[in-house]
Motif scaffolding. Structure first.
Motif, PDB file in Angstrom:
ATOM      1  N   ARG A 161       3.583 -27.977   7.217  1.00 64.27           N
ATOM      2  CA  ARG A 161       4.211 -27.349   6.054  1.00 64.27           C
ATOM      3  C   ARG A 161       4.462 -25.877   6.357  1.00 64.27           C
ATOM      4  O   ARG A 161       3.605 -25.199   6.916  1.00 64.27           O
ATOM      5  CB  ARG A 161       3.273 -27.483   4.856  1.00 64.27           C
ATOM      6  CG  ARG A 161       3.857 -26.945   3.596  1.00 64.27           C
ATOM      7  CD  ARG A 161       2.904 -27.190   2.464  1.00 64.27           C
ATOM      8  NE  ARG A 161       3.475 -26.678   1.228  1.00 64.27           N
ATOM      9  CZ  ARG A 161       2.861 -26.666   0.093  1.00 64.27           C
ATOM     10  NH1 ARG A 161       1.634 -27.136   0.011  1.00 64.27           N
ATOM     11  NH2 ARG A 161       3.440 -26.188  -0.970  1.00 64.27           N
ATOM     12  N   THR A 162       5.636 -25.405   5.987  1.00 73.05           N
ATOM     13  CA  THR A 162       5.970 -24.008   6.212  1.00 73.05           C
ATOM     14  C   THR A 162       6.889 -23.513   5.103  1.00 73.05           C
ATOM     15  O   THR A 162       7.581 -24.290   4.466  1.00 73.05           O
ATOM     16  CB  THR A 162       6.639 -23.805   7.591  1.00 73.05           C
ATOM     17  OG1 THR A 162       6.923 -22.429   7.763  1.00 73.05           O
ATOM     18  CG2 THR A 162       7.902 -24.601   7.720  1.00 73.05           C
ATOM     19  N   GLN A 163       6.894 -22.234   4.881  1.00 72.81           N
ATOM     20  CA  GLN A 163       7.770 -21.607   3.901  1.00 72.81           C
ATOM     21  C   GLN A 163       8.910 -20.839   4.577  1.00 72.81           C
ATOM     22  O   GLN A 163       9.813 -20.369   3.930  1.00 72.81           O
ATOM     23  CB  GLN A 163       6.969 -20.616   3.033  1.00 72.81           C
ATOM     24  CG  GLN A 163       5.843 -21.244   2.259  1.00 72.81           C
ATOM     25  CD  GLN A 163       6.329 -21.936   1.007  1.00 72.81           C
ATOM     26  OE1 GLN A 163       7.296 -21.518   0.397  1.00 72.81           O
ATOM     27  NE2 GLN A 163       5.649 -22.990   0.622  1.00 72.81           N
ATOM     28  N   MET A 167      16.059 -22.339  -0.086  1.00 72.18           N
ATOM     29  CA  MET A 167      15.081 -21.714   0.796  1.00 72.18           C
ATOM     30  C   MET A 167      15.433 -20.239   0.909  1.00 72.18           C
ATOM     31  O   MET A 167      16.575 -19.847   0.647  1.00 72.18           O
ATOM     32  CB  MET A 167      15.086 -22.393   2.166  1.00 72.18           C
ATOM     33  CG  MET A 167      14.628 -23.833   2.123  1.00 72.18           C
ATOM     34  SD  MET A 167      14.400 -24.557   3.758  1.00 72.18           S
ATOM     35  CE  MET A 167      16.079 -24.684   4.353  1.00 72.18           C
TER      36      MET A 167
END
Length: 56
Positions: A3-5, A28
Motif C-alpha cells: 500500500r502506498t500514497q 491521486m
C-alpha cells in the motif's frame, strides 16, 4: 499486499515486484487514475487494474 500514497512509488513497486492486481483511486495527488492506467499500459505491465473513487 503493498500500500502506498505516492504515485511515483507505485511505478517503482511495479518494476520491482510481481504484482497480480492493482487497485487505485481515480483521484491521486500527482497523477490521476486514468493517467496511471495509461502509464502502466504503455510500459507493458499486464496486471489487472481496478479504478475506484468515493462519491459524496
Amino acid at each position: 499486499m503493498v500500500r502506498t500514497q505516492n504515485d511515483k512509488e507505485i511505478l517503482n513497486i511495479l518494476q520491482a515486484e510481481n504484482v497480480r492486481l492493482i487497485i487505485c483511486d481515480v483521484m491521486m495527488p500527482e497523477m490521476d487514475g486514468f493517467a496511471f492506467c495509461r502509464t502502466i499500459k504503455s510500459n507493458l505491465w499486464h496486471s489487472p487494474s481496478w479504478l475506484v473513487h468515493e462519491f459524496d
